[in-house]
Design a protein around this motif. Structure first.
Motif, PDB file in Angstrom:
ATOM      1  N   ASP A   1      -3.113 -16.329   1.373  1.00  0.00           N
ATOM      2  CA  ASP A   1      -3.353 -14.915   1.070  1.00  0.00           C
ATOM      3  C   ASP A   1      -3.912 -14.139   2.257  1.00  0.00           C
ATOM      4  O   ASP A   1      -3.876 -12.909   2.266  1.00  0.00           O
ATOM      5  CB  ASP A   1      -4.316 -14.806  -0.122  1.00  0.00           C
ATOM      6  CG  ASP A   1      -4.375 -13.397  -0.693  1.00  0.00           C
ATOM      7  OD1 ASP A   1      -3.338 -12.921  -1.191  1.00  0.00           O
ATOM      8  OD2 ASP A   1      -5.447 -12.763  -0.596  1.00  0.00           O
ATOM      9  N   TYR A   2      -4.421 -14.840   3.281  1.00  0.00           N
ATOM     10  CA  TYR A   2      -4.932 -14.146   4.468  1.00  0.00           C
ATOM     11  C   TYR A   2      -3.853 -13.289   5.127  1.00  0.00           C
ATOM     12  O   TYR A   2      -4.155 -12.353   5.879  1.00  0.00           O
ATOM     13  CB  TYR A   2      -5.495 -15.148   5.477  1.00  0.00           C
ATOM     14  CG  TYR A   2      -4.488 -16.118   6.049  1.00  0.00           C
ATOM     15  CD1 TYR A   2      -3.687 -15.771   7.138  1.00  0.00           C
ATOM     16  CD2 TYR A   2      -4.339 -17.394   5.515  1.00  0.00           C
ATOM     17  CE1 TYR A   2      -2.761 -16.656   7.659  1.00  0.00           C
ATOM     18  CE2 TYR A   2      -3.424 -18.289   6.032  1.00  0.00           C
ATOM     19  CZ  TYR A   2      -2.634 -17.920   7.107  1.00  0.00           C
ATOM     20  OH  TYR A   2      -1.719 -18.808   7.614  1.00  0.00           O
ATOM     21  N   LYS A   3      -2.580 -13.582   4.843  1.00  0.00           N
ATOM     22  CA  LYS A   3      -1.491 -12.783   5.416  1.00  0.00           C
ATOM     23  C   LYS A   3      -1.587 -11.318   5.020  1.00  0.00           C
ATOM     24  O   LYS A   3      -1.056 -10.443   5.712  1.00  0.00           O
ATOM     25  CB  LYS A   3      -0.138 -13.310   4.945  1.00  0.00           C
ATOM     26  CG  LYS A   3       0.209 -14.718   5.351  1.00  0.00           C
ATOM     27  CD  LYS A   3       1.658 -15.049   5.009  1.00  0.00           C
ATOM     28  CE  LYS A   3       1.962 -14.989   3.537  1.00  0.00           C
ATOM     29  NZ  LYS A   3       3.354 -15.401   3.210  1.00  0.00           N
ATOM     30  N   TYR A   4      -2.230 -11.056   3.886  1.00  0.00           N
ATOM     31  CA  TYR A   4      -2.225  -9.708   3.306  1.00  0.00           C
ATOM     32  C   TYR A   4      -3.483  -8.908   3.627  1.00  0.00           C
ATOM     33  O   TYR A   4      -3.690  -7.836   3.070  1.00  0.00           O
ATOM     34  CB  TYR A   4      -2.035  -9.813   1.793  1.00  0.00           C
ATOM     35  CG  TYR A   4      -0.746 -10.485   1.407  1.00  0.00           C
ATOM     36  CD1 TYR A   4       0.447  -9.775   1.365  1.00  0.00           C
ATOM     37  CD2 TYR A   4      -0.703 -11.847   1.121  1.00  0.00           C
ATOM     38  CE1 TYR A   4       1.645 -10.388   1.030  1.00  0.00           C
ATOM     39  CE2 TYR A   4       0.492 -12.479   0.789  1.00  0.00           C
ATOM     40  CZ  TYR A   4       1.664 -11.745   0.745  1.00  0.00           C
ATOM     41  OH  TYR A   4       2.849 -12.359   0.426  1.00  0.00           O
ATOM     42  N   ARG A   5      -4.326  -9.425   4.523  1.00  0.00           N
ATOM     43  CA  ARG A   5      -5.610  -8.764   4.786  1.00  0.00           C
ATOM     44  C   ARG A   5      -5.459  -7.389   5.427  1.00  0.00           C
ATOM     45  O   ARG A   5      -6.365  -6.559   5.347  1.00  0.00           O
ATOM     46  CB  ARG A   5      -6.478  -9.662   5.664  1.00  0.00           C
ATOM     47  CG  ARG A   5      -5.880 -10.013   7.014  1.00  0.00           C
ATOM     48  CD  ARG A   5      -6.649 -11.135   7.684  1.00  0.00           C
ATOM     49  NE  ARG A   5      -5.952 -11.649   8.858  1.00  0.00           N
ATOM     50  CZ  ARG A   5      -6.214 -12.816   9.410  1.00  0.00           C
ATOM     51  NH1 ARG A   5      -7.169 -13.584   8.905  1.00  0.00           N
ATOM     52  NH2 ARG A   5      -5.548 -13.229  10.473  1.00  0.00           N
ATOM     53  N   ASP A   6      -4.306  -7.140   6.070  1.00  0.00           N
ATOM     54  CA  ASP A   6      -4.077  -5.840   6.703  1.00  0.00           C
ATOM     55  C   ASP A   6      -3.252  -4.899   5.835  1.00  0.00           C
ATOM     56  O   ASP A   6      -2.764  -3.866   6.307  1.00  0.00           O
ATOM     57  CB  ASP A   6      -3.384  -6.021   8.062  1.00  0.00           C
ATOM     58  CG  ASP A   6      -4.266  -6.746   9.065  1.00  0.00           C
ATOM     59  OD1 ASP A   6      -5.489  -6.528   9.031  1.00  0.00           O
ATOM     60  OD2 ASP A   6      -3.741  -7.550   9.859  1.00  0.00           O
TER      61      ASP A   6
ATOM     62  N   TYR B   1       2.125 -16.920   9.636  1.00  0.00           N
ATOM     63  CA  TYR B   1       2.307 -16.258   8.345  1.00  0.00           C
ATOM     64  C   TYR B   1       3.550 -16.822   7.640  1.00  0.00           C
ATOM     65  O   TYR B   1       4.527 -16.129   7.407  1.00  0.00           O
ATOM     66  CB  TYR B   1       2.456 -14.753   8.525  1.00  0.00           C
ATOM     67  CG  TYR B   1       1.167 -14.020   8.853  1.00  0.00           C
ATOM     68  CD1 TYR B   1       0.027 -14.690   9.271  1.00  0.00           C
ATOM     69  CD2 TYR B   1       1.089 -12.629   8.759  1.00  0.00           C
ATOM     70  CE1 TYR B   1      -1.143 -14.022   9.575  1.00  0.00           C
ATOM     71  CE2 TYR B   1      -0.090 -11.946   9.061  1.00  0.00           C
ATOM     72  CZ  TYR B   1      -1.190 -12.653   9.469  1.00  0.00           C
ATOM     73  OH  TYR B   1      -2.351 -11.979   9.766  1.00  0.00           O
TER      74      TYR B   1
ATOM     75  N   ASN C   1      -4.176 -23.430   8.908  1.00  0.00           N
ATOM     76  CA  ASN C   1      -5.212 -23.410   7.870  1.00  0.00           C
ATOM     77  C   ASN C   1      -4.997 -24.537   6.866  1.00  0.00           C
ATOM     78  O   ASN C   1      -3.891 -25.011   6.666  1.00  0.00           O
ATOM     79  CB  ASN C   1      -5.205 -22.070   7.129  1.00  0.00           C
ATOM     80  CG  ASN C   1      -5.790 -20.952   7.960  1.00  0.00           C
ATOM     81  OD1 ASN C   1      -6.428 -21.187   8.981  1.00  0.00           O
ATOM     82  ND2 ASN C   1      -5.572 -19.721   7.533  1.00  0.00           N
TER      83      ASN C   1
ATOM     84  N   ARG D   1       1.700 -10.909  -2.898  1.00  0.00           N
ATOM     85  CA  ARG D   1       0.548 -11.791  -3.063  1.00  0.00           C
ATOM     86  C   ARG D   1       0.755 -12.693  -4.279  1.00  0.00           C
ATOM     87  O   ARG D   1       1.416 -12.308  -5.247  1.00  0.00           O
ATOM     88  CB  ARG D   1      -0.735 -10.981  -3.249  1.00  0.00           C
ATOM     89  CG  ARG D   1      -1.101 -10.116  -2.070  1.00  0.00           C
ATOM     90  CD  ARG D   1      -2.397  -9.365  -2.331  1.00  0.00           C
ATOM     91  NE  ARG D   1      -3.555 -10.255  -2.241  1.00  0.00           N
ATOM     92  CZ  ARG D   1      -4.797  -9.897  -2.579  1.00  0.00           C
ATOM     93  NH1 ARG D   1      -5.021  -8.688  -3.088  1.00  0.00           N
ATOM     94  NH2 ARG D   1      -5.796 -10.756  -2.438  1.00  0.00           N
TER      95      ARG D   1
END
Length: 451
Positions: free
Chosen positions: A138-143, A156, A303, A124
């Motif tokens: 940063d949405y890539k790291y939501r999981d 991603y 995005n 991140r």
């Protein structure tokens, strides 16, 4: 010493920040003296960078290598450090950034666990100082921590090399492209990612990116000069497109997302008059050819793109007439075929700036922005069932020009007079925008005091 990690840090007049940067590596929970090597590459600094480097080298002679060279740019400095790598894993760090103290331990665990499956683990990115918050991707790291398959998660994209840990033997003969002043790190890291078509996402590790108020960092100073307009198009965008086409016979969705994330900035900025035609024209031609190979879905789903820019990207790809034929409006949203482009009118794009009330009439003035896709545009205010047409005049004070020197959006001033007994408050009126064959109810906000 046989370190686990090597960290290459290019340095250019960063003496002020270097102790914090090196300190964030020395304090790693993994352990520094037995496990981490630092390669400091002084790229012709004119401050006291060298004396600080030599002091660190004296304190940690087994861990720190110091290289000094004439100023040649960040890519050349990173390349100069690569032959000195001794660690199993490598990080290319900027000289004013910081690592969380657990980052190296987290990266080691992931890369060891997935040896043979991935060559890259990305962390991140947290911005600090003049600008704060996490990176837009940063949405890539939501999981949480995961392995990213670029076919399952094509959006991603990874563009920073500094926030990545790389399996050193995967670098081989690969080097940073010294012809580039923009995108050299994205080109480098994506060549590595394409080898395995997977990479690690480390939500548990954070790389802190300093955004200086002085805008004096290496990355913040990457302004496109005359030559690099064409260099960026040729050696970054076109190179990655050709690499994908050569390997897969097409530009795969992952690479399409990577390209559009760069192109979206290029098309939405006017090319300076100082750029000669022999550079500007082939630059535009390359961008237009690449857009033909990017799916509408990618343009519409990426995005960080406003409706104005999406419309313009689609217009560049299809042509204005074809896009008009594809366009439709449903529930205030613009569609191109089956793909949602975005809101036709931004929430803050319709403003009432003046209200002048007299005994007989209330005069309302304001501004409204509209995408350039439709040639005709009208605005009406409804008081009950009675419609009042607004007088519209183009406002050229808020023009945003594209890289082809045409308008990205339109701003209109409007004026309408309504009988005072029918208009107690402008927000009580129903406002309808008419674009082409479509009518859309729009909601204004008031920037002036109400009467």
């Amino acid at each position: 010493m046989n370190p686990i990690f090597s960290v290459i840090i290019p340095l250019y007049n960063t003496a002020e920040y270097l102790p914090q940067t090196v300190g964030s590596i020395i304090s790693q929970s993994l352990g520094f003296e037995e496990k981490i090597q630092i390669i400091l590459v002084n790229d012709g600094s004119r401050d006291n960078t060298e004396s600080i480097c030599l002091e660190y080298q004296e304190a940690y002679p087994d861990n720190i290598i110091y290289i000094s060279q004439e100023n040649a740019g960040v890519s050349a400095a990173r390349n100069a450090g690569i032959p000195y790598i001794r660690g199993k894993y490598t990080n290319f760090m900027d000289a004013d950034d910081l690592w969380d103290e657990n980052a190296f331990a987290a990266a080691f665990d992931m890369l060891e666990k997935h040896e043979g499956e991935i060559d890259v683990a990305a962390c991140r990115m947290d911005l600090f100082e003049a600008k704060t918050g996490y990176h837009p991707l940063d949405y890539k790291y939501r999981d949480g921590d995961m392995i990213c398959d670029i076919y399952e998660h094509p959006s991603y994209g990874q563009f920073s090399v500094c926030s990545c840990f790389i399996r050193s033997d995967s670098i081989g003969s690969l080097r940073y492209d010294t012809r580039l002043t923009y995108g050299e790190d994205a080109k480098f890291i994506n060549q590595l990612i394409l080898k395995k078509e997977k990479y690690g996402l480390l939500a548990s590790a954070v790389y802190h990116v300093r955004k200086r108020a002085s805008s004096s960092s290496l990355t913040q100073n990457k302004q496109l000069n005359t030559a690099s307009y064409l260099d960026t198009a040729n050696y970054y965008y076109k190179y990655l497109a050709d690499l994908s086409a050569e390997k897969y016979g097409r530009i795969i969705p992952y690479m399409q997302y990577a390209l559009i994330n760069g192109i979206k900035y290029r098309v939405s900025s006017a090319i300076p008059d100082s750029i000669p035609a022999e550079i500007a024209e082939p630059y535009v031609e390359i961008i237009l050819k690449l857009l033909q190979q990017i799916d509408d879905e990618v343009i519409c789903k990426t995005n960080g793109i406003t409706t104005d820019v999406r419309v313009y990207l689609l217009q560049l790809k299809h042509g204005r007439d074809a896009l008009n034929d594809m366009a439709s409006v449903r529930n205030g949203r613009l569609y191109a075929g089956k793909h949602k482009v975005g809101r036709l009118f931004r929430k803050k794009g319709f403003a009432i700036t003046g209200v002048k009330k007299s005994l007989l009439k209330t005069e309302i003035t304001g501004t409204i922005r509209t995408p350039v896709i439709f040639d005709s545009f009208a605005l009406r205010a409804f008081a009950g069932s009675k419609a009042y047409d607004c007088a519209l005049t183009p406002d050229g004070s808020d023009r945003r020009l594209s890289f082809k020197n045409d308008d990205m959006k339109r701003l209109y001033n409007f004026r309408v007079a309504i009988p005072s007994w029918k208009c107690r408050d402008p927000l009580d009126l129903k406002w309808v925008a008419v674009t082409g064959d479509y009518k859309t109810e729009v909601e204004p906000y008031i920037t002036s005091s109400r009467p």
